[in-house]
Design a protein around this motif. Structure first.
Motif, PDB file in Angstrom:
ATOM      1  N   SER A 185       0.864  -1.185   0.000  1.00  0.00           N
ATOM      2  CA  SER A 185       0.000   0.000   0.000  1.00  0.00           C
ATOM      3  C   SER A 185       0.898   1.231   0.000  1.00  0.00           C
ATOM      4  CB  SER A 185      -0.906   0.002   1.233  1.00  0.00           C
ATOM      5  OG  SER A 185      -0.146  -0.124   2.417  1.00  0.00           O
ATOM      6  N   ALA A 186       0.536   2.221  -0.813  1.00  0.00           N
ATOM      7  CA  ALA A 186       1.382   3.399  -0.964  1.00  0.00           C
ATOM      8  C   ALA A 186       0.538   4.662  -1.004  1.00  0.00           C
ATOM      9  CB  ALA A 186       2.219   3.297  -2.234  1.00  0.00           C
ATOM     10  N   ARG A 187       1.035   5.699  -0.330  1.00  0.00           N
ATOM     11  CA  ARG A 187       0.389   7.011  -0.418  1.00  0.00           C
ATOM     12  C   ARG A 187       1.039   7.769  -1.562  1.00  0.00           C
ATOM     13  NH1 ARG A 187       1.389  12.049   1.874  1.00  0.00           N
ATOM     14  NH2 ARG A 187       2.906  11.238   3.358  1.00  0.00           N
ATOM     15  N   VAL A 188       0.277   8.043  -2.593  1.00  0.00           N
ATOM     16  CA  VAL A 188       0.823   8.642  -3.811  1.00  0.00           C
ATOM     17  C   VAL A 188       0.640  10.152  -3.850  1.00  0.00           C
ATOM     18  CG1 VAL A 188       0.458   6.511  -5.109  1.00  0.00           C
ATOM     19  CG2 VAL A 188      -1.333   8.250  -5.076  1.00  0.00           C
ATOM     20  N   THR A 189      -0.100  10.709  -2.897  1.00  0.00           N
ATOM     21  CA  THR A 189      -0.316  12.154  -2.879  1.00  0.00           C
ATOM     22  C   THR A 189       0.826  12.850  -2.138  1.00  0.00           C
ATOM     23  OG1 THR A 189      -1.757  11.736  -0.975  1.00  0.00           O
ATOM     24  CG2 THR A 189      -2.817  12.155  -3.089  1.00  0.00           C
ATOM     25  N   PRO A 190       1.153  14.103  -2.510  1.00  0.00           N
ATOM     26  CA  PRO A 190       2.238  14.836  -1.848  1.00  0.00           C
ATOM     27  C   PRO A 190       1.865  15.247  -0.427  1.00  0.00           C
ATOM     28  CG  PRO A 190       1.116  16.250  -3.431  1.00  0.00           C
ATOM     29  CD  PRO A 190       0.559  14.870  -3.628  1.00  0.00           C
ATOM     30  N   GLU A 191       2.868  15.755   0.304  1.00  0.00           N
ATOM     31  CA  GLU A 191       2.668  16.117   1.704  1.00  0.00           C
ATOM     32  C   GLU A 191       1.643  17.231   1.880  1.00  0.00           C
ATOM     33  OE1 GLU A 191       3.817  14.572   4.206  1.00  0.00           O
ATOM     34  OE2 GLU A 191       5.221  13.238   3.202  1.00  0.00           O
TER      35      GLU A 191
END
Length: 213
Positions: free
Chosen positions: A79-85
């Motif tokens: 699982s990966a968070r693809v949105t920027p900070e």
């Protein structure tokens, strides 16, 4: 007569005080004691903050093992968070690890099933730090399986998609390999109720701290 005696005593006290101050100045180092002490303390603090070059360049065995384990994730789905900070919401997707750079500790991942909103219409790659990657539990490794109790908030793959959303565990499980019964946030029916959905254990991970949805 009394005035003259008092004046002489006063002048005598001044002379004695002046002599004592002179002796003290000779005994003490230059500069005020307070300034000297503060200067020493600041130097000691700097020494504590400084690290030897060997501590910076040399990797401990535990760090090496961690990097090796990351490299072994090549080819696995995570699982990966693809949105920027600075994004308003966190978007998590199921992606495939295609490369792990040991030096930069970056994951190169592939979104194998991009959504309809993708302009390119094809698969998309991302380079992400480890903080934006959460491995899934392995079906063949019981030690990697987490057991979330009822009431616990988790991040889970919504059935029929490759996207992960915040959900709540609503029923206990008898075995670690049993499916979870979850209620997803914002998954309301027309009557306002939250349907209970089954999600495989290997598609449920801990909810990241500070998750925005």
């Amino acid at each position: 007569m009394l005035y003259i005696q008092a004046k002489e005593l006063s002048e005598s006290e001044v002379n004695i005080s002046t002599q004592l101050l002179g002796q003290l100045d000779a005994l003490l180092p230059s500069g005020t004691p307070g300034q000297h002490r503060r200067r020493i303390e600041s130097n000691e603090q700097k020494k504590k903050r400084m690290k030897p070059d060997s501590d910076v360049t040399r990797l401990s065995p535990s760090v090496r093992n961690q990097l090796d384990s990351l490299a072994n994730m090549k080819g696995e789905q995570v699982s990966a968070r693809v949105t920027p900070e600075d994004a308003e919401k966190d978007e998590w997707f199921v992606v495939k690890v295609i490369h792990v750079d040991k030096e930069t500790r970056e994951f190169e991942v592939l979104d194998e099933e991009p959504g309809d909103e993708e302009e390119s219409g094809g698969q998309r790659k991302y380079k992400l730090p480890p903080s934006r990657i959460i491995p899934f539990p392995k079906r063949t490794d019981p030690s990697s399986i987490l057991d979330f109790p009822p009431g616990r908030h988790v991040l889970a793959v919504y059935p029929g998609t490759t996207a992960l959303y915040k959900a709540t565990v609503v029923q206990p499980r008898k075995r670690k390999t049993d499916d979870y019964v979850l209620e997803f946030d914002d998954d309301h029916e027309e009557d306002g109720s939250l349907p209970q959905r089954l999600v495989p254990f290997h598609r449920v991970v801990a909810l990241p701290e500070g998750h925005r949805q």
